[in-house]
Design a protein around this motif. Structure first.
Motif, PDB file in Angstrom:
ATOM      1  N   ARG A 227      -3.655   4.107  -0.134  1.00  0.00           N
ATOM      2  CA  ARG A 227      -2.732   5.103  -0.670  1.00  0.00           C
ATOM      3  C   ARG A 227      -1.553   5.328   0.276  1.00  0.00           C
ATOM      4  N   PHE A 230       0.723   2.431  -0.303  1.00  0.00           N
ATOM      5  CA  PHE A 230       1.312   2.578  -1.635  1.00  0.00           C
ATOM      6  C   PHE A 230       2.454   3.586  -1.611  1.00  0.00           C
ATOM      7  N   TYR A 459      -6.787   4.001 -11.503  1.00  0.00           N
ATOM      8  CA  TYR A 459      -6.778   4.622 -10.168  1.00  0.00           C
ATOM      9  C   TYR A 459      -7.992   5.555 -10.037  1.00  0.00           C
ATOM     10  N   THR A 463      -4.119   0.419  -7.754  1.00  0.00           N
ATOM     11  CA  THR A 463      -2.831   1.098  -7.904  1.00  0.00           C
ATOM     12  C   THR A 463      -1.986   0.497  -9.012  1.00  0.00           C
TER      13      THR A 463
END
Length: 516
Positions: A227, A230, A459, A463
């Protein structure tokens, strides 16, 4: 300038083996990316790309003993497991070489001009082009198949994208060895060595995702790490696609009829899936819904027996071992949670397999986001949570509390597999909303590399909606371009009327045209 050494560590002892490299500086990351960017033109040669992928596979196979030895020394996964993983890795490389030669991934479409339509249709020709330099973040649990020579790298190269891999700190020596073989294969195929390169270090990973010449990224790892990357990819002045495989609970639902029919078989099969690779597979079943009653008891008795007979194993590194012990301890301390086989420390460097059990009523009685929510989160290692449910309503309510998953498994009776409307068909519909792969009467561990495979999901499993395994993984590194009313001589060879490359294409003729 101060340099930070990169050490290869033996997870069986926790001791450093050798210094392999040093962490890349921002300048070295920049150089690697710029060199990769400069190599894009060479990768446009499809026959050279295919030859490169096959040569890489051949060199890896030729160095199999050395590769397996290096990977085992750094991961403790064992020669048998790693030999199979190497075969999977070289198989992927050869499969993507076939895909390059086939050309169907270019998705060539031609629409003939048709003035009779309203509005009139111009001549349109569409195909897909490579994005550019791809950053690949290697996985801890697959030092070959999801790391330097793995599926992300193979599919990106097949698409015509150079790759810079951020090596995983758990297997730096294996990463360097595989990178050297891939770079040798590139040169032997007439391509620059810099179509593949490797960098080490946490800061190097951040510099890589932020580099303006990086056009996309692939990642396999934790939710927290994925994350963060991302978000960094989205926060760039020019955001880029980030295809991350993050984490997954991979729920299993055992119907009452299936438990009556084959409780012992399901219990022992579950134990094998939970402990495969010491529970370090991303599709390990981490939550199992089992019906209350005598049949459910038979199933858990078989699970207890199988897990109780499982020898302690070594996790990929000591940090993971500490996290596993802490994670199962936190879960086991919750009121109403029992441990028929206690997971946790199996010795100074090992962990023991086990499972926890809780009533669905207890879990559903807790507030979402409360302390019991940890039971619905992945715990990396050889443990699963058995949730005992009273009826289908309770089972469905537990599933309704879950986020996205890579897989969902249904254990059904013979009668339920015949497809008559009923609870089984309702379960199929419910788990389809949760997962990217639905398994019936099997186990999710073991992801076949095949054209129809999908390894991804909603998710936080991933992603994006793409797959990191299978033939369509190449689509992540391509973007479509349409050419409207462009003279044939100015078109890319892939789109020219004579089809000089012999590629598959879908043509829509004008209304009334011959053969339409």
């Amino acid at each position: 300038m101060t340099t930070t050494p990169v050490w290869s560590v033996d997870p069986r002892t926790g001791k450093q083996r050798e210094q392999v490299a040093v962490e890349a500086t921002p300048q070295e990351v920049d150089e690697a990316v710029r060199n990769a960017h400069a190599a894009r033109g060479a990768l446009a040669d499809a026959p050279a790309r295919a030859a490169f992928l096959r040569t890489a596979a051949d060199l890896l196979d030729g160095a199999a003993a050395h590769v397996v030895e290096a990977a085992d020394a750094e991961t403790a996964l064992g020669p048998g497991r790693l030999t199979g993983e190497l075969a999977r890795t070289t198989g992927q490389l050869r499969a993507f070489a076939d895909a390059v030669e086939d050309g169907s991934h270019l998705d060539i479409r031609i629409d003939r001009a048709d003035a009779s339509l309203s509005p009139p249709r111009p001549e349109l020709r569409r195909y897909k082009v490579p994005l550019g330099v791809v950053a690949v973040y290697a996985a801890s649990n697959f030092p070959l198949a999801f790391s330097v020579p793995g599926g992300d790298t193979a599919s990106a190269l097949a698409a015509g994208c150079p790759v810079v891999v951020k090596a995983h700190p758990d297997h730096p020596a294996t990463s360097e060895l595989c990178a050297s073989l891939l770079r040798r294969a590139a040169v032997a195929s007439g391509l620059p060595a810099d179509v593949v390169s490797v960098v080490h270090g946490f800061d190097a990973g951040l510099a890589l995702i932020r580099h303006p010449l990086v056009s996309a990224a692939g990642f396999t790892g934790s939710i927290r790490g994925g994350r963060a990357l991302f978000d960094a990819a989205a926060a760039r002045p020019v955001p880029i696609p980030f295809h991350g495989e993050l984490g997954s609970l991979n729920p299993v639902v055992v119907t009452p009829a299936a438990a009556v029919e084959r409780a012992e078989e399901i219990g022992s099969g579950l134990a094998g899936s939970v402990t495969l690779g010491v529970g370090q597979f991303c599709v390990k079943p981490g939550l199992v819904l089992v019906p209350e009653g005598p049949a459910g008891d038979r199933l858990t008795n078989a699970l207890t027996k199988a897990l109780g007979e499982t020898e302690p194993g070594v996790l990929l590194d000591h940090r993971m071992r500490e996290n596993f012990i802490a994670g199962v301890g936190e879960r086991a301390a919750l009121a109403g949670v029992e441990a028929p086989v206690t997971p946790g420390s199996g010795g100074e460097h090992t962990v023991g397999a086990g499972y926890l059990t809780v009533a669905a009523e207890r879990l559903l009685g807790s507030a979402p986001g409360g302390e019991y929510e940890v039971l619905l989160e992945e715990c990396f290692g050889p443990v699963t949570v058995v949730v005992r449910y009273a009826d289908q309503r309770e089972a469905g309510a537990v599933l309704g509390r879950l986020g996205g998953n890579l897989s969902a498994t249904l254990q059904l009776s013979a009668a339920e597999t015949e497809g008559a409307p009923g609870p089984a068909s309702e379960l199929i519909g419910q788990v389809t909303e949760l997962a990217g792969r639905i398994v019936v009467n099997g186990w999710p561990t073991g992801v076949a590399v095949a054209p129809a495979q999908h390894h991804g999901g909603p998710y936080p499993a991933a992603t994006s909606h793409s797959t990191s395994v299978g033939g369509t993984a190449i689509e992540r590194w391509l973007r479509p371009v349409a050419y409207q009313s462009v003279p044939d001589a100015l078109l890319p060879p892939e789109l020219r009327e004579a089809n000089p490359l012999g590629l598959p294409r879908r043509v829509t003729e004008a209304a009334g045209a011959a053969g339409s």
